[in-house]
Scaffold this motif. Sequence first.
Motif, PDB file in Angstrom:
ATOM      1  N   ALA A  91      57.801  18.339  48.249  1.00 38.39           N
ATOM      2  CA  ALA A  91      58.217  19.532  47.499  1.00 38.39           C
ATOM      3  C   ALA A  91      59.383  19.209  46.563  1.00 38.39           C
ATOM      4  O   ALA A  91      59.345  19.513  45.367  1.00 38.39           O
ATOM      5  CB  ALA A  91      58.595  20.654  48.460  1.00 38.39           C
ATOM      6  N   TRP A  94      58.216  17.019  43.680  1.00 40.89           N
ATOM      7  CA  TRP A  94      57.463  17.708  42.636  1.00 40.89           C
ATOM      8  C   TRP A  94      58.397  18.524  41.740  1.00 40.89           C
ATOM      9  O   TRP A  94      58.250  18.548  40.525  1.00 40.89           O
ATOM     10  CB  TRP A  94      56.402  18.617  43.256  1.00 40.89           C
ATOM     11  N   LEU A  95      59.357  19.171  42.359  1.00 36.87           N
ATOM     12  CA  LEU A  95      60.281  20.007  41.590  1.00 36.87           C
ATOM     13  C   LEU A  95      61.345  19.166  40.876  1.00 36.87           C
ATOM     14  O   LEU A  95      62.070  19.671  40.019  1.00 36.87           O
ATOM     15  CB  LEU A  95      60.961  21.023  42.517  1.00 36.87           C
ATOM     16  N   LEU A 100      65.804  18.359  50.527  1.00 36.11           N
ATOM     17  CA  LEU A 100      66.204  19.558  51.267  1.00 36.11           C
ATOM     18  C   LEU A 100      66.627  19.232  52.683  1.00 36.11           C
ATOM     19  O   LEU A 100      67.175  20.080  53.389  1.00 36.11           O
ATOM     20  CB  LEU A 100      65.035  20.544  51.302  1.00 36.11           C
ATOM     21  N   MET A 134      48.416  18.628  46.798  1.00 33.92           N
ATOM     22  CA  MET A 134      48.264  19.994  47.302  1.00 33.92           C
ATOM     23  C   MET A 134      47.915  19.975  48.792  1.00 33.92           C
ATOM     24  O   MET A 134      48.446  20.766  49.570  1.00 33.92           O
ATOM     25  CB  MET A 134      47.155  20.723  46.525  1.00 33.92           C
ATOM     26  N   LEU A 137      51.093  19.204  50.748  1.00 31.36           N
ATOM     27  CA  LEU A 137      52.011  20.342  50.787  1.00 31.36           C
ATOM     28  C   LEU A 137      51.463  21.479  51.635  1.00 31.36           C
ATOM     29  O   LEU A 137      52.198  22.121  52.378  1.00 31.36           O
ATOM     30  CB  LEU A 137      52.292  20.848  49.370  1.00 31.36           C
ATOM     31  N   SER A 138      50.166  21.708  51.513  1.00 34.57           N
ATOM     32  CA  SER A 138      49.561  22.784  52.298  1.00 34.57           C
ATOM     33  C   SER A 138      49.738  22.527  53.784  1.00 34.57           C
ATOM     34  O   SER A 138      50.073  23.433  54.547  1.00 34.57           O
ATOM     35  CB  SER A 138      48.075  22.909  51.972  1.00 34.57           C
ATOM     36  N   MET A 144      55.169  24.045  58.996  1.00 29.50           N
ATOM     37  CA  MET A 144      56.437  24.767  59.045  1.00 29.50           C
ATOM     38  C   MET A 144      56.229  26.181  59.557  1.00 29.50           C
ATOM     39  O   MET A 144      57.080  26.738  60.240  1.00 29.50           O
ATOM     40  CB  MET A 144      57.075  24.806  57.659  1.00 29.50           C
TER      41      MET A 144
ATOM     42  N   VAL B  79      58.973  36.073  56.893  1.00 28.56           N
ATOM     43  CA  VAL B  79      58.906  34.697  56.415  1.00 28.56           C
ATOM     44  C   VAL B  79      59.252  34.618  54.939  1.00 28.56           C
ATOM     45  O   VAL B  79      59.921  33.712  54.486  1.00 28.56           O
ATOM     46  CB  VAL B  79      57.498  34.113  56.641  1.00 28.56           C
ATOM     47  N   VAL B  90      49.008  30.734  49.585  1.00 27.92           N
ATOM     48  CA  VAL B  90      48.363  29.654  48.837  1.00 27.92           C
ATOM     49  C   VAL B  90      47.927  28.496  49.740  1.00 27.92           C
ATOM     50  O   VAL B  90      46.850  27.935  49.552  1.00 27.92           O
ATOM     51  CB  VAL B  90      49.290  29.120  47.727  1.00 27.92           C
ATOM     52  N   ALA B  91      48.768  28.172  50.720  1.00 27.09           N
ATOM     53  CA  ALA B  91      48.442  27.035  51.580  1.00 27.09           C
ATOM     54  C   ALA B  91      47.111  27.266  52.307  1.00 27.09           C
ATOM     55  O   ALA B  91      46.221  26.412  52.278  1.00 27.09           O
ATOM     56  CB  ALA B  91      49.563  26.785  52.588  1.00 27.09           C
ATOM     57  N   MET B 134      50.911  23.640  42.661  1.00 32.16           N
ATOM     58  CA  MET B 134      51.925  22.778  43.281  1.00 32.16           C
ATOM     59  C   MET B 134      53.303  23.416  43.157  1.00 32.16           C
ATOM     60  O   MET B 134      54.091  23.392  44.099  1.00 32.16           O
ATOM     61  CB  MET B 134      51.929  21.398  42.597  1.00 32.16           C
ATOM     62  N   ASP B 135      53.583  23.951  41.990  1.00 26.89           N
ATOM     63  CA  ASP B 135      54.862  24.636  41.797  1.00 26.89           C
ATOM     64  C   ASP B 135      55.037  25.733  42.841  1.00 26.89           C
ATOM     65  O   ASP B 135      56.069  25.819  43.506  1.00 26.89           O
ATOM     66  CB  ASP B 135      54.935  25.257  40.396  1.00 26.89           C
ATOM     67  N   LEU B 137      53.579  26.205  45.714  1.00 29.46           N
ATOM     68  CA  LEU B 137      53.726  25.702  47.088  1.00 29.46           C
ATOM     69  C   LEU B 137      55.079  25.030  47.302  1.00 29.46           C
ATOM     70  O   LEU B 137      55.700  25.189  48.341  1.00 29.46           O
ATOM     71  CB  LEU B 137      52.605  24.707  47.405  1.00 29.46           C
ATOM     72  N   SER B 138      55.518  24.297  46.284  1.00 27.22           N
ATOM     73  CA  SER B 138      56.806  23.618  46.406  1.00 27.22           C
ATOM     74  C   SER B 138      57.916  24.631  46.621  1.00 27.22           C
ATOM     75  O   SER B 138      58.804  24.451  47.458  1.00 27.22           O
ATOM     76  CB  SER B 138      57.096  22.791  45.156  1.00 27.22           C
ATOM     77  N   HIS B 139      57.875  25.713  45.857  1.00 30.34           N
ATOM     78  CA  HIS B 139      58.893  26.735  46.016  1.00 30.34           C
ATOM     79  C   HIS B 139      58.802  27.399  47.382  1.00 30.34           C
ATOM     80  O   HIS B 139      59.814  27.754  47.974  1.00 30.34           O
ATOM     81  CB  HIS B 139      58.789  27.773  44.892  1.00 30.34           C
ATOM     82  N   ARG B 140      57.575  27.537  47.852  1.00 29.84           N
ATOM     83  CA  ARG B 140      57.413  28.117  49.188  1.00 29.84           C
ATOM     84  C   ARG B 140      58.058  27.211  50.236  1.00 29.84           C
ATOM     85  O   ARG B 140      58.764  27.678  51.120  1.00 29.84           O
ATOM     86  CB  ARG B 140      55.922  28.309  49.476  1.00 29.84           C
ATOM     87  N   VAL B 141      57.787  25.911  50.122  1.00 35.15           N
ATOM     88  CA  VAL B 141      58.372  24.972  51.080  1.00 35.15           C
ATOM     89  C   VAL B 141      59.896  25.025  51.007  1.00 35.15           C
ATOM     90  O   VAL B 141      60.585  25.084  52.031  1.00 35.15           O
ATOM     91  CB  VAL B 141      57.895  23.529  50.796  1.00 35.15           C
ATOM     92  N   LYS B 142      60.405  25.036  49.800  1.00 39.59           N
ATOM     93  CA  LYS B 142      61.849  25.100  49.590  1.00 39.59           C
ATOM     94  C   LYS B 142      62.419  26.346  50.257  1.00 39.59           C
ATOM     95  O   LYS B 142      63.421  26.291  50.975  1.00 39.59           O
ATOM     96  CB  LYS B 142      62.121  25.122  48.090  1.00 39.59           C
ATOM     97  N   MET B 144      61.066  28.152  52.651  1.00 40.71           N
ATOM     98  CA  MET B 144      60.947  28.109  54.110  1.00 40.71           C
ATOM     99  C   MET B 144      62.001  27.193  54.712  1.00 40.71           C
ATOM    100  O   MET B 144      62.502  27.434  55.808  1.00 40.71           O
ATOM    101  CB  MET B 144      59.554  27.641  54.514  1.00 40.71           C
ATOM    102  N   MET B 145      62.331  26.151  53.977  1.00 40.66           N
ATOM    103  CA  MET B 145      63.352  25.223  54.446  1.00 40.66           C
ATOM    104  C   MET B 145      64.684  25.954  54.547  1.00 40.66           C
ATOM    105  O   MET B 145      65.386  25.826  55.553  1.00 40.66           O
ATOM    106  CB  MET B 145      63.466  24.081  53.430  1.00 40.66           C
ATOM    107  N   ASN B 147      65.049  29.069  54.835  1.00 44.55           N
ATOM    108  CA  ASN B 147      64.850  30.035  55.912  1.00 44.55           C
ATOM    109  C   ASN B 147      65.157  29.398  57.260  1.00 44.55           C
ATOM    110  O   ASN B 147      65.945  29.914  58.053  1.00 44.55           O
ATOM    111  CB  ASN B 147      63.399  30.521  55.874  1.00 44.55           C
ATOM    112  N   LEU B 148      64.535  28.244  57.485  1.00 44.78           N
ATOM    113  CA  LEU B 148      64.769  27.523  58.730  1.00 44.78           C
ATOM    114  C   LEU B 148      66.246  27.202  58.891  1.00 44.78           C
ATOM    115  O   LEU B 148      66.830  27.354  59.958  1.00 44.78           O
ATOM    116  CB  LEU B 148      63.982  26.201  58.728  1.00 44.78           C
TER     117      LEU B 148
END
Lengths: 239, 239
Positions: A91, A94-95, A100, A134, A137-138, A144, B79, B90-91, B134-135, B137-142, B144-145, B147-148
């Motif tokens: 992630a 890509w960004l 993180l 993808m 990441l998915s 997570m 979440v 998306v995932a 990808m953008d 999902l990447s933001h989602r991962v970011k 969630m991170m 968040n965690l």
Amino acid sequence: MNAIPLTHTRISEIINRLDYFHGLETETLDQLAAGARQMAFRRDEPIFHKGMPADTLHIVVSGQIKVFLPQPNTGEKVVALVERGESFGVASLWLGEAHLADAVANKDSHLLIIDRQALMRRARVDCVLAGRLMDALSHRVKDMMRNLESCTPKSAQQRVACYLWQRRPADAGHHYDVLLPTTKREVATKLNLTQETFSRVLRQMAEDGCIEVKGRLIRVLAVARLEGLNSATRALQPE
Amino acid sequence: MNAIPLTHTRISEIINRLDYFHGLETETLDQLAAGARQMAFRRDEPIFHKGMPADTLHIVVSGQIKVFLPQPNTGEKVVALVERGESFGVASLWLGEAHLADAVANKDSHLLIIDRQALMRRARVDCVLAGRLMDALSHRVKDMMRNLESCTPKSAQQRVACYLWQRRPADAGHHYDVLLPTTKREVATKLNLTQETFSRVLRQMAEDGCIEVKGRLIRVLAVARLEGLNSATRALQPE
DNA sequence: CGTGTCGTTGAGCGCTTTCAACCCTGGTGG
DNA sequence: CCACCAGGGTTGAAAGCGCTCAACGACACG
């Protein structure tokens, strides 16, 4: 940490052996190989730290990588355990931002490291490659999500039950085995528990005849009981 | 829930107004539009539930969507809060699996809903589209991170401090404002806290002169104090 | 004015953490 | 073969902390 100088043909071999890169255009494989190198990390050696720029893609060739969030009191929260064939830090990569989390080698490990420029350049023209990213990441999001799910419940028993339940095989009958991927201490931090509490919960569940524990191998005897623990604490009350 | 029948040209308009689809091939836009529809959801109306097959892409046109994990005791863990221009689920969609969480409209909302087949077909040939996913999902991962990170620390104070610290603007001076995106109760669940504890912590920090609270607007007065409360959320320095 | 939602405050309990010592197992070297 | 050691794991006692429950206040809406 030890950079291993390898011929391009050797790098290509490694790439070809990874499912990650199966079925990609040869042009893509060549360019990725050109921007790739392999590195060896000893146990406990850091791969990167939170806040560092993410300018390379990391893929595990062998060993195990622990991704974690550093905590206030020298504690840590394990976010993911990455095994052979998987990538991590995608992630941020890509960004084009900072990492993180921290990553360290949990065992002696080998990583395939690919230059971000080469990767991004090819991802713009090779949709299969973009698709692979993808996929990665998915799966990370999925993982997570499960992580969040199993570290959120109030009681320690519920968290452990949730963890074990998530790991039941698709064809699970009444019982099945779960092999902890690392030390109990680290599994505990993944559930936001101390190793002591984790140990106590396992003992309790074992006494209840719900599971059997032999080192890192846990045999779940009564799946229904796990489900019961997940939905209970409320079964006592009529509405 | 209310399916809104719209002409294809109307759908295309909506698509064109979303940054999500900026700069895509017209062929892609056409095919996506052909497999798209818009739907309206009232407040508290469910979009999908955990376990349902993910066969459409959801993008928020207006309103706010809450993505959450249902919990044992009628509780829930928020979440993500999805606002205009963002997608969710998306995932699961990409993997073609079941949804991992529940989603409900937090306010009256409009969603653009795109057929998975159309999306996947185009993502295989249009790398820009794949990049957009990808953008997302990447933001989602970011997210969630973070968040965690903010729901892991032991003490409630640390979690709140972490939450506020994460939301400091890039150009933050000594003080800045944070506007809670939803009710305090839901923000609390995002931090794995009860609304009561959240309230108490805010009061405490306010008494300490660290912040000011006016409804959902929180003014951070002493950034340094926040960092003091959770010293390890920062990037590590080499030893 | 009632009514409902959001938010606050108070009191008490139970769980998890903390800190401590201890056990157990595998590996190493005499 | 045994003594020794380190690391992972277990167990116990005490204490802190957030949750639960319940009542109340503030505010918007009809």
